[in-house]
Design a protein around this motif. Structure first.
Motif, PDB file in Angstrom:
ATOM      1  N   ASP A 332       0.838  -1.204   0.000  1.00 43.44           N
ATOM      2  CA  ASP A 332       0.000   0.000   0.000  1.00 43.44           C
ATOM      3  C   ASP A 332       0.870   1.250   0.000  1.00 43.44           C
ATOM      4  OD1 ASP A 332      -2.729  -1.244   0.378  1.00 43.44           O
ATOM      5  OD2 ASP A 332      -1.706  -2.004   2.172  1.00 43.44           O
ATOM      6  N   TRP A 333       0.236   2.364  -0.412  1.00 43.80           N
ATOM      7  CA  TRP A 333       0.846   3.682  -0.337  1.00 43.80           C
ATOM      8  C   TRP A 333       0.518   4.317   1.016  1.00 43.80           C
ATOM      9  CZ3 TRP A 333       4.312   5.633  -3.682  1.00 43.80           C
ATOM     10  CH2 TRP A 333       4.355   5.118  -4.983  1.00 43.80           C
ATOM     11  N   THR A 334       1.508   5.038   1.584  1.00 43.92           N
ATOM     12  CA  THR A 334       1.309   5.790   2.816  1.00 43.92           C
ATOM     13  C   THR A 334       1.716   7.230   2.593  1.00 43.92           C
ATOM     14  OG1 THR A 334       1.805   3.846   4.165  1.00 43.92           O
ATOM     15  CG2 THR A 334       1.940   5.991   5.260  1.00 43.92           C
ATOM     16  N   LEU A 335       0.858   8.167   2.991  1.00 45.70           N
ATOM     17  CA  LEU A 335       1.183   9.586   2.890  1.00 45.70           C
ATOM     18  C   LEU A 335       2.138   9.950   4.020  1.00 45.70           C
ATOM     19  CD1 LEU A 335       0.709  12.331   1.536  1.00 45.70           C
ATOM     20  CD2 LEU A 335      -1.217  12.666   3.120  1.00 45.70           C
ATOM     21  N   VAL A 336       3.370  10.328   3.664  1.00 42.91           N
ATOM     22  CA  VAL A 336       4.395  10.657   4.648  1.00 42.91           C
ATOM     23  C   VAL A 336       4.340  12.119   5.035  1.00 42.91           C
ATOM     24  CG1 VAL A 336       6.882  10.747   5.096  1.00 42.91           C
ATOM     25  CG2 VAL A 336       5.901   8.810   3.846  1.00 42.91           C
ATOM     26  N   SER A 337       4.185  13.006   4.048  1.00 43.24           N
ATOM     27  CA  SER A 337       4.176  14.444   4.304  1.00 43.24           C
ATOM     28  C   SER A 337       3.295  15.121   3.276  1.00 43.24           C
ATOM     29  CB  SER A 337       5.605  15.010   4.232  1.00 43.24           C
ATOM     30  OG  SER A 337       5.608  16.414   4.355  1.00 43.24           O
ATOM     31  N   ALA A 338       2.542  16.140   3.712  1.00 43.26           N
ATOM     32  CA  ALA A 338       1.677  16.896   2.823  1.00 43.26           C
ATOM     33  C   ALA A 338       1.714  18.362   3.226  1.00 43.26           C
ATOM     34  CB  ALA A 338       0.236  16.368   2.863  1.00 43.26           C
ATOM     35  N   PRO A 339       1.427  19.287   2.304  1.00 43.78           N
ATOM     36  CA  PRO A 339       1.400  20.716   2.658  1.00 43.78           C
ATOM     37  C   PRO A 339       0.359  20.995   3.736  1.00 43.78           C
ATOM     38  CG  PRO A 339       1.354  20.403   0.281  1.00 43.78           C
ATOM     39  CD  PRO A 339       1.140  19.066   0.894  1.00 43.78           C
ATOM     40  N   SER A 341      -1.597  23.523   3.877  1.00 41.52           N
ATOM     41  CA  SER A 341      -2.820  24.001   3.234  1.00 41.52           C
ATOM     42  C   SER A 341      -2.828  23.534   1.787  1.00 41.52           C
ATOM     43  CB  SER A 341      -2.913  25.522   3.302  1.00 41.52           C
ATOM     44  OG  SER A 341      -1.779  26.122   2.680  1.00 41.52           O
ATOM     45  N   PRO A 342      -3.993  23.199   1.238  1.00 36.89           N
ATOM     46  CA  PRO A 342      -4.072  22.728  -0.158  1.00 36.89           C
ATOM     47  C   PRO A 342      -3.501  23.763  -1.121  1.00 36.89           C
ATOM     48  CG  PRO A 342      -6.121  22.326   1.007  1.00 36.89           C
ATOM     49  CD  PRO A 342      -5.285  23.185   1.914  1.00 36.89           C
ATOM     50  N   GLY A 343      -2.697  23.291  -2.052  1.00 34.22           N
ATOM     51  CA  GLY A 343      -2.145  24.178  -3.074  1.00 34.22           C
ATOM     52  C   GLY A 343      -0.882  24.901  -2.677  1.00 34.22           C
ATOM     53  N   SER A 344      -0.463  24.809  -1.385  1.00 33.61           N
ATOM     54  CA  SER A 344       0.723  25.556  -0.963  1.00 33.61           C
ATOM     55  C   SER A 344       2.008  24.990  -1.544  1.00 33.61           C
ATOM     56  CB  SER A 344       0.829  25.569   0.567  1.00 33.61           C
ATOM     57  OG  SER A 344       0.968  24.246   1.066  1.00 33.61           O
ATOM     58  N   GLY A 345       1.988  23.705  -1.943  1.00 33.36           N
ATOM     59  CA  GLY A 345       3.186  23.125  -2.523  1.00 33.36           C
ATOM     60  C   GLY A 345       3.165  23.062  -4.028  1.00 33.36           C
ATOM     61  N   LEU A 361      15.723  10.955   0.152  1.00 33.26           N
ATOM     62  CA  LEU A 361      15.944  12.401   0.084  1.00 33.26           C
ATOM     63  C   LEU A 361      14.931  12.985  -0.883  1.00 33.26           C
ATOM     64  CD1 LEU A 361      19.846  12.416  -0.195  1.00 33.26           C
ATOM     65  CD2 LEU A 361      18.539  13.147   1.801  1.00 33.26           C
ATOM     66  N   ALA A 362      14.413  14.166  -0.571  1.00 31.89           N
ATOM     67  CA  ALA A 362      13.386  14.767  -1.425  1.00 31.89           C
ATOM     68  C   ALA A 362      13.541  16.269  -1.454  1.00 31.89           C
ATOM     69  CB  ALA A 362      11.991  14.393  -0.923  1.00 31.89           C
ATOM     70  N   THR A 363      13.129  16.883  -2.580  1.00 34.60           N
ATOM     71  CA  THR A 363      13.083  18.338  -2.722  1.00 34.60           C
ATOM     72  C   THR A 363      11.668  18.745  -3.101  1.00 34.60           C
ATOM     73  OG1 THR A 363      13.589  18.350  -5.098  1.00 34.60           O
ATOM     74  CG2 THR A 363      15.462  18.296  -3.591  1.00 34.60           C
ATOM     75  N   GLY A 364      11.341  19.992  -2.795  1.00 33.13           N
ATOM     76  CA  GLY A 364      10.051  20.544  -3.211  1.00 33.13           C
ATOM     77  C   GLY A 364       8.873  20.107  -2.386  1.00 33.13           C
ATOM     78  N   LEU A 365       9.069  19.623  -1.161  1.00 36.14           N
ATOM     79  CA  LEU A 365       7.943  19.233  -0.329  1.00 36.14           C
ATOM     80  C   LEU A 365       7.182  20.468   0.147  1.00 36.14           C
ATOM     81  CD1 LEU A 365       9.277  16.289   1.868  1.00 36.14           C
ATOM     82  CD2 LEU A 365       8.320  16.272  -0.440  1.00 36.14           C
ATOM     83  N   GLY A 366       5.882  20.285   0.397  1.00 35.42           N
ATOM     84  CA  GLY A 366       5.043  21.418   0.757  1.00 35.42           C
ATOM     85  C   GLY A 366       5.492  22.155   1.987  1.00 35.42           C
ATOM     86  N   GLU A 367       5.982  21.427   2.996  1.00 35.03           N
ATOM     87  CA  GLU A 367       6.387  22.062   4.247  1.00 35.03           C
ATOM     88  C   GLU A 367       7.854  22.501   4.226  1.00 35.03           C
ATOM     89  OE1 GLU A 367       4.215  22.641   7.100  1.00 35.03           O
ATOM     90  OE2 GLU A 367       3.046  22.397   5.249  1.00 35.03           O
ATOM     91  N   TYR A 368       8.621  22.052   3.232  1.00 30.04           N
ATOM     92  CA  TYR A 368      10.061  22.353   3.171  1.00 30.04           C
ATOM     93  C   TYR A 368      10.418  22.767   1.745  1.00 30.04           C
ATOM     94  CZ  TYR A 368       9.620  19.292   7.264  1.00 30.04           C
ATOM     95  OH  TYR A 368       9.217  18.702   8.435  1.00 30.04           O
ATOM     96  N   PRO A 369       9.906  23.903   1.270  1.00 31.96           N
ATOM     97  CA  PRO A 369      10.017  24.218  -0.161  1.00 31.96           C
ATOM     98  C   PRO A 369      11.426  24.549  -0.629  1.00 31.96           C
ATOM     99  CG  PRO A 369       9.093  26.056   1.066  1.00 31.96           C
ATOM    100  CD  PRO A 369       9.177  24.925   2.037  1.00 31.96           C
ATOM    101  N   ASN A 370      12.309  24.981   0.258  1.00 33.30           N
ATOM    102  CA  ASN A 370      13.625  25.466  -0.158  1.00 33.30           C
ATOM    103  C   ASN A 370      14.756  24.608   0.389  1.00 33.30           C
ATOM    104  OD1 ASN A 370      12.403  27.728  -1.448  1.00 33.30           O
ATOM    105  ND2 ASN A 370      12.220  28.713   0.559  1.00 33.30           N
ATOM    106  N   GLN A 371      14.463  23.350   0.719  1.00 31.97           N
ATOM    107  CA  GLN A 371      15.450  22.528   1.382  1.00 31.97           C
ATOM    108  C   GLN A 371      15.441  21.104   0.835  1.00 31.97           C
ATOM    109  OE1 GLN A 371      13.415  23.568   4.909  1.00 31.97           O
ATOM    110  NE2 GLN A 371      15.152  24.606   5.839  1.00 31.97           N
TER     111      GLN A 371
END
Length: 522
Positions: A332-339, A341-345, A361-371
């Motif tokens: 199954d898929w699990t949501l690890v991180s989401a913005p 507010s909708p649309g913020s990412g 490692l990931a870039t462009g996540l909703g809560e961490y846009p510049n890291q």
């Protein structure tokens, strides 16, 4: 003229000829900068020039064509360098013997003019350069020139330097002070690139666009468009359409085509925008792919995915254009991180890299846009810092032999180290627009390429070298035996066939003498 006057004139002429001989033939071999105090002169013997192979090194004994002789004291305040050609065998320079001095001989497989060094004394810079500019040597030898050293030392007095950290550090600082052109290594190891054929057009109209391009198991690549059509790119740049399986009774193409990656076994993994998964060997055709009928919370059409390699348990990480990070554990898929507010990412450049089981490692996540976010299952997500001024990370890729690379929106490239990402020097052409995003592509088993308006290639010795080819910004790159395949928009955005595939043929400019196995680079 009397006989006595003739004798005097003859004596003067002989004295003048002796002076000219000393000036023309002996002075070039006495490096004036090495004369300290009133020490006696030491003729330095020729090293043995037959390297012993270190058990922990990839080096092999190879015939040397040139040598750089370095002399320094224990304090590092006294140093000089001398370029010595070895074909034909040259006469060694003569040095004065200061106290506590050491000589080091670095032998190279190429002549001096090829490696970018002049014959004779080499004026050293006051401080060492940060990056190396010379190819790695075949072997390194050391000779004691202290007050107790023999004035009649022979080749047996040299010892080979293998793994002594103190001596290697001393040599490295001296080598980095030798005056060499900044782009010397790129000239030696870099590649040129040229278009191989006219671009192949994806004739699907303005709304269809390339969605993914991934290398397969049979020296070919798979290309998919946003409306679900697939194409196969062969090693000779031939492009053919691939029949696409459809679900029974469905009027739409349901085969996953949102994103893809290749594992170490050569299998292609495809993920749909709804989370559906298919995988298999490209040579067997899409109809033979195994399917996973699963769904995620991601519904937007732009994805980046990466997954397990090297025999690790099945696992896939996904980043969407909305800034979601999701993980597939084999069931199954699990949501690890989401913005928050909708649309913020939405609209951020996003990418993901599988590191190890339960780690990415990931870039462009909703809560961490510049890291660059480091996810580990069961732990809080952490940040891998970039150096100040590096810009915002937009893409990430890794090759096991060379490391993990990040491209930023200001044209910077960084590699991951123990304390975060370190920016790597890259000499883009002066006409390159540095404000463009740099995308990092692990394009094959040995290549990391970087694309913006220009393209560059990473070499483990030379670093990052531009390919000297200009093109429009690109979305995907794969490297096949026939060349580098670049998926990019056509220059005329008003054309109905607005996306296409270009192939670049890269030609190595490496001299034949650099094919010899060498020590690790400085």
């Amino acid at each position: 003229m009397t006989g006595r006057e003739d004798l005097r004139l003859h004596f003067r002429l002989r004295l003048l000829l002796l002076f000219l001989f000393l000036f023309l033939f002996l002075v070039p071999f006495v490096v004036g900068s090495l004369i300290v105090g009133c020490h006696d002169y030491v003729p330095i013997p020729m090293p043995p020039l037959t390297a012993d192979v270190d058990a922990d090194s990839d080096a092999t004994a190879t015939a040397a064509a040139s040598m750089i002789l370095l002399v320094t004291d224990d304090d590092g305040g006294y140093a000089s360098a001398f370029g010595v050609p070895l074909r034909p065998v040259a006469e060694m320079p003569v040095f004065s013997r200061p106290a506590r001095a050491h000589a080091y001989a670095l032998t190279f497989s190429c002549p001096l003019d090829v490696i970018g060094v002049q014959k004779g004394p080499l004026p050293l810079a006051e401080s060492p350069a940060e990056e190396a500019s010379l190819p790695p040597p075949i072997a390194i030898y050391a000779l004691d020139l202290g007050p107790h050293a023999s004035s009649h030392a022979d080749a047996s007095a040299w010892r080979q330097v293998l793994g002594d950290a103190t001596e290697v550090a001393r040599i490295r600082d001296l080598v980095h002070r030798i005056p060499v052109e900044e782009d010397n290594l790129c000239k030696l190891y870099g590649s040129g690139a040229e278009p191989a054929q006219p671009p192949f057009a994806i004739a699907r109209g303005a709304l269809a666009r390339p969605q993914l391009m991934v290398r397969g198991d049979d020296d070919s690549a798979l290309l998919a468009t946003s409306d679900g059509e697939f194409f196969r790119i062969s090693g000779d740049s031939t492009v053919t359409q691939v029949p696409t399986p459809t679900d029974a009774g469905s009027s739409t193409i349901a085969f996953p085509h949102g994103a893809g990656y290749r594992d170490t076994d050569g299998s292609v993994w495809l993920v749909g925008t709804d989370g559906a998964i298919a995988h298999g060997q490209l040579a067997s055709g899409l109809a033979a792919f195994e399917r996973f009928d699963v769904r995620t919370s991601t519904t937007y059409s732009t994805l980046r995915v990466d997954g397990a390699r090297g025999g690790a348990p099945l696992e896939i990480f996904l980043v969407s254009a909305t800034g979601n990070l999701e993980r597939f554990d084999g069931s199954d898929w699990t949501l690890v991180s989401a913005p928050a507010s909708p649309g913020s990412g939405f609209g951020r450049a996003h990418d993901v890299l599988w590191v190890a089981p339960g780690e990415a490692l990931a870039t462009g996540l909703g809560e961490y846009p510049n890291q660059v976010v480091h996810y580990r299952a069961g732990s809080e997500m952490t940040i891998e810092p970039l150096e100040p001024g590096s810009g915002r990370p937009v893409s990430i890729a890794r090759l096991d032999a060379h490391g993990t690379f990040v491209g930023t929106d200001t044209g910077q490239i960084a590699v991951l180290g123990d304390t975060g990402f370190r920016t790597i020097a890259v000499r883009w052409p002066e006409s390159a627009v540095r404000s463009r995003q740099v995308h990092v592509f692990a394009s094959g088993d040995e290549d990391v390429l970087f694309g913006m308006i220009y393209f560059a290639r990473f070499h483990p010795i030379a670093g990052i070298c531009p390919l000297e080819f200009e093109a429009a910004p690109t979305d995907e790159i794969v490297s096949l035996p026939g060349g580098i395949h670049i998926l990019r928009p056509f220059p005329n955005f008003l054309e109905a066939e607005r996306w296409g595939l270009s192939t670049l043929v890269t030609r190595s400019r490496r001299p034949d003498c650099l094919s010899a196995r060498t020590l690790a680079p400085f």
